[in-house]
Enzyme design. Structure first.
Site, short mmCIF file in Angstrom:
data_model
loop_
_atom_site.label_atom_id
_atom_site.label_comp_id
_atom_site.label_asym_id
_atom_site.label_seq_id
_atom_site.Cartn_x
_atom_site.Cartn_y
_atom_site.Cartn_z
CG ASP A 175 136.68 45.42 -9.45
OD1 ASP A 175 137.22 45.58 -10.55
OD2 ASP A 175 137.33 45.36 -8.39
CG HIS A 176 136.76 48.82 -14.63
ND1 HIS A 176 137.29 49.49 -13.57
CD2 HIS A 176 137.74 48.79 -15.56
CE1 HIS A 176 138.54 49.84 -13.84
NE2 HIS A 176 138.84 49.44 -15.04
CG HIS A 187 140.75 47.27 -10.02
ND1 HIS A 187 139.39 47.18 -10.08
CD2 HIS A 187 141.05 48.56 -10.34
CE1 HIS A 187 138.89 48.37 -10.39
NE2 HIS A 187 139.88 49.22 -10.56
C1 BG6 Z 1 140.08 52.63 -11.62
C2 BG6 Z 1 140.96 53.50 -10.76
O1 BG6 Z 1 139.26 51.83 -10.81
O2 BG6 Z 1 140.90 51.80 -12.43
C3 BG6 Z 1 141.90 54.33 -11.62
O3 BG6 Z 1 140.15 54.36 -9.97
C4 BG6 Z 1 142.68 53.42 -12.54
O4 BG6 Z 1 142.78 55.09 -10.82
C5 BG6 Z 1 141.74 52.52 -13.31
O5 BG6 Z 1 143.40 54.25 -13.44
C6 BG6 Z 1 142.51 51.49 -14.11
O6 BG6 Z 1 141.62 50.83 -14.96
P1 BG6 Z 1 142.13 50.18 -16.30
O7 BG6 Z 1 140.93 49.52 -16.88
O8 BG6 Z 1 142.69 51.29 -17.15
O9 BG6 Z 1 143.21 49.22 -15.91
#
Ligand code: BG6
Length: 521
Positions: free
Chosen positions: A209-210, A272
Site C-alpha cells: 500500500d504505497h 490508504h
Molecule cells: C492509488 C489510487 O492507490 O492512489 C489512485 O488507485 C489515487 O486512484 C492514488 O489517485 C493516490 O495516491 P497519491 O500518492 O497521489 O496520494
C-alpha cells in the site's frame, strides 16, 4: 546551513540525488543481496510510472548491489532490446551523469508470453538461470506483480509450476510483491490469499500500500511515539473527533475502465484510509518492528465498529463528480471520462463516520472523506480537541475561537500544524484561533525518498514492516463490507458535486448533524 543543503540548492535535482547518497541522512544506507527482480506486467503503466523510475533512482544512489538484474515479463511481443527501450523511456528524465543506470540496463532481459501457458514460465526459469550465471545473482528473486489483479493467482501458479516459488538453496530468498487491490471484497480477497498461499508462504508475500512508504505517514509514528507530550491527550478524554481527508484534484485520468470496477471506497478507503487511521489510532507498539507495528494496526482495525447495513446508510455519503473547473481549466464530469459508462453509478467520493470500540476511543467519531476532482489535493489527519469546559470571555470576544486542532499533513506541503486560541493585541480580551506550523521540507530540505523507492528497497531487503499483512487486509474489508453492501443496493442515493468544489453538500450535512464541521481544505 549544511554544505549539502547549500550545494543542493544550487544544483540540479539529480545532482542532489547524488549528494543524498553521500549525505549523513543516508549514512544508514542498506544494500540488498544480489538478486533478480522480475516484473510481471513490465510493459504496463505501473512499471513505467512507478517501478522503473524508483529502481533507477535507487541504482543511481548506489543502493542496489552490483549483482542486480531486471527481467521484464508481459504478453507484448517485444525482445530484450524492446524492453530496454521501454526502460529508457520510463527513466529518461532522471539524470545519470556517471552512466550507472545505463550499465545496469544493458543487462535487462525480457520474456514474452501468455501467463496461462507453462511454457512462459519455463522460458522465464531459463532466463533466470542464465542471469544467475552471467551476473553472479546466486538464485535470489523478487517477483513484482504489476499486472491486472485477475492475473495475480495465475502468475503465482505459473511460478509454482516450474518450482520458481521456493528458494533453490537454503540461503536464497524468493519474495512476491503484490500491488493493491487485494480482491474486490472480503470473499475475493480471501480467495486470492488461498491462491497465493498455495504457492508462497505468508512471509514471502509483500503486499504494497504505497501510503505506507510515504515519509509523512511514517512520521505519524514519530510524532506519537518519539514525544511524551501528545500521548496523554491522545484519547477520548481530550479528543472530540478525528478527521481523515484524502482529497485529490485529479480525476480518473486514463484509468476510467478500471475505476468503474473500483470506486472511491475500494480504491482509497479500504486501503490508504485504513492504513492512516490505524497508525494514528493504534496503541503504542512495544517495539518498532514488523510484528509490533502490524499487530497493533490489526488490533485497532478489529476494534472498528462494524455497523449493520441499515445503520450504515445514515452514516455514509457517496457521490460522483460532474463537470466543472480545476485551476481555471474546464474539466468533464466522471460520466464523460474515457472508459466510463454515461450512466455510471460509481462513486468518486465517499464520506463516512466510524467508531472505534476500545478504551481509548469509545464514543469518539472518526470522520473520513475522500474524493477525486476536488478543489485541492490534500491528504491529512486532524485531531480536533474538545472545547475548554468554560470560557471566561464574553461570547462576542471569542467568536473567532475554534476548537484546538492538531493536523498531520501527509501531502502536499508535508508537515504538522497546531491551531489554538491566542489573544488579539489590543485593550479588549479578544481571542481567535492562530496556527503554529512545522514544515517537513524546511526542517529536512534534503531529497526525500519516494514511497516506491522505500518499499521496493524494503522488499529487496526482506523487511516487512511497511507491508500489509493478510489479517489487516481482511479486517479492512470487513469494515467496509456494510458500506459496499448498501452501495450495491443503491443506498444512499448517489449525490453529485461539481469538479473543483469541496465535495457534495450531503457530506457537510453528515458532519453538521453532530454540530461539527469539516476542516477547511
Ligand atoms: C492509488 C489510487 O492507490 O492512489 C489512485 O488507485 C489515487 O486512484 C492514488 O489517485 C493516490 O495516491 P497519491 O500518492 O497521489 O496520494
Amino acid at each position: 546551513m549544511s554544505e549539502m543543503t547549500e550545494s543542493s540548492e544550487a544544483k540540479s535535482a539529480d545532482l542532489s540525488l547524488k549528494e543524498y547518497a553521500l549525505s549523513p541522512l543516508n549514512s544508514d544506507k542498506r544494500k540488498p543481496q544480489p538478486l533478480a527482480l522480475v516484473i510481471f506486467g513490465a510493459t504496463g503503466d505501473l512499471a513505467s510510472r512507478k517501478i522503473l523510475p524508483a529502481i533507477c533512482r535507487l541504482a543511481i544512489r548506489g543502493e542496489l548491489p552490483d549483482e542486480f538484474v531486471i527481467v521484464g515479463a508481459a504478453s507484448s511481443e517485444i525482445d530484450d532490446e524492446g524492453f530496454k527501450k521501454i526502460v529508457n523511456e520510463a527513466t529518461k528524465d532522471i539524470e545519470d551523469p556517471e552512466g550507472v543506470w545505463e550499465n545496469y540496463s544493458k543487462r535487462f532481459r525480457y520474456v514474452s508470453g501468455d501467463y496461462l501457458s507453462k511454457e512462459t514460465f519455463v522460458q522465464l526459469n531459463q532466463v533466470l538461470s542464465e542471469v544467475d550465471d552471467q551476473y553472479n545473482i546466486g538464485g535470489n528473486r523478487v517477483y513484482y506483480l504489476a499486472t491486472i489483479p485477475k492475473l495475480f493467482s495465475v502468475v503465482a501458479d505459473g511460478l509454482k509450476s516450474v518450482a520458481c516459488n521456493k528458494p533453490k538453496r537454503k540461503d536464497n530468498f524468493v519474495r512476491l510483491v503484490v500491488e493493491k487491490p487485494f480482491g474486490v471484497n472480503l470473499e475475493s480477497s480471501k480467495a486470492l490469499d488461498v491462491d497465493l498461499h498455495t504457492a508462497f508462504e505468508e512471509n514471502q508475500i509483500f503486499r504494497i500500500d504505497h501510503y505506507m512508504g510515504k515519509e509523512t505517514v511514517q512520521n505519524v509514528l514519530a510524532l506519537r511515539f518519539a514525544n511524551a507530550i501528545f500521548e496523554p491527550i491522545w484519547n477520548r478524554r481530550y479528543v472530540d473527533h478525528v478527521q481523515v481527508t484524502v482529497a485529490e484534484s485529479l480525476g480518473v485520468e486514463h484509468r476510467g475502465a478500471f475505476y468503474e470496477t473500483a470506486g472511491a471506497l475500494r480504491d482509497i478507503v479500504q486501503n490508504h484510509v485504513m492504513q492512516v487511521l490505524s497508525l494514528t489510532l493504534m496503541e503504542p507498539p512495544s517495539s518498532m518492528d514488523a510484528g509490533g507495528i502490524r499487530d497493533e494496526k490489526v488490533k485497532l482495525l478489529k476494534a472498528v465498529e462494524i455497523a449493520d447495513i441499515d445503520e450504515q446508510v445514515n452514516n455514509v455519503v457517496r457521490a460522483q463528480y460532474g463537470p466543472g473547473e480545476i485551476e481555471g481549466e474546464k474539466v468533464v464530469g466522471y460520466r464523460q471520462e474515457d472508459g466510463v459508462s454515461p450512466t455510471s453509478e460509481t462513486e468518486t467520493y465517499v464520506a463516512t463516520r466510524l467508531y472505534v470500540d476500545n478504551w481509548r476511543w469509545a464514543g469518539v467519531p472518526m470522520y473520513v472523506r475522500t474524493g477525486k476532482r476536488l478543489a485541492k489535493r490534500i491528504t491529512e489527519v486532524s485531531m480536533v480537541f474538545q472545547r475548554p469546559p468554560h470560557l471566561p470571555f464574553a461570547g462576542r470576544l471569542s467568536r473567532d475561537l475554534r476548537p484546538d486542532v492538531l493536523s498531520l499533513r501527509i501531502q502536499p506541503d508535508e508537515g504538522i500544524s497546531l491551531s489554538f486560541g491566542a489573544k488579539i493585541p489590543g485593550p479588549a480580551f479578544k481571542v481567535k484561533s492562530v496556527s503554529m506550523d512545522f514544515s517537513y521540507k524546511e526542517a529536512f530540505p534534503e531529497v526525500t525518498v519516494d514511497a516506491y523507492e522505500r518499499l521496493l528497497l524494503d522488499a529487496m531487503m526482506g523487511d516487512p514492516m511497511l507491508f500489509i499483512r493478510t489479517d489487516e487486509v481482511e479486517q479492512a474489508w470487513k469494515i467496509v463490507a456494510p458500506i459496499q453492501e448498501s452501495f450495491l443496493q443503491g443506498e444512499p442515493p448517489l449525490a453529485r458535486y461539481p469538479s473543483g468544489s469541496f465535495g457534495p453538500i450531503e457530506a457537510e450535512r453528515l458532519i453538521q448533524a453532530s454540530g461539527r464541521q469539516w476542516q477547511n481544505l
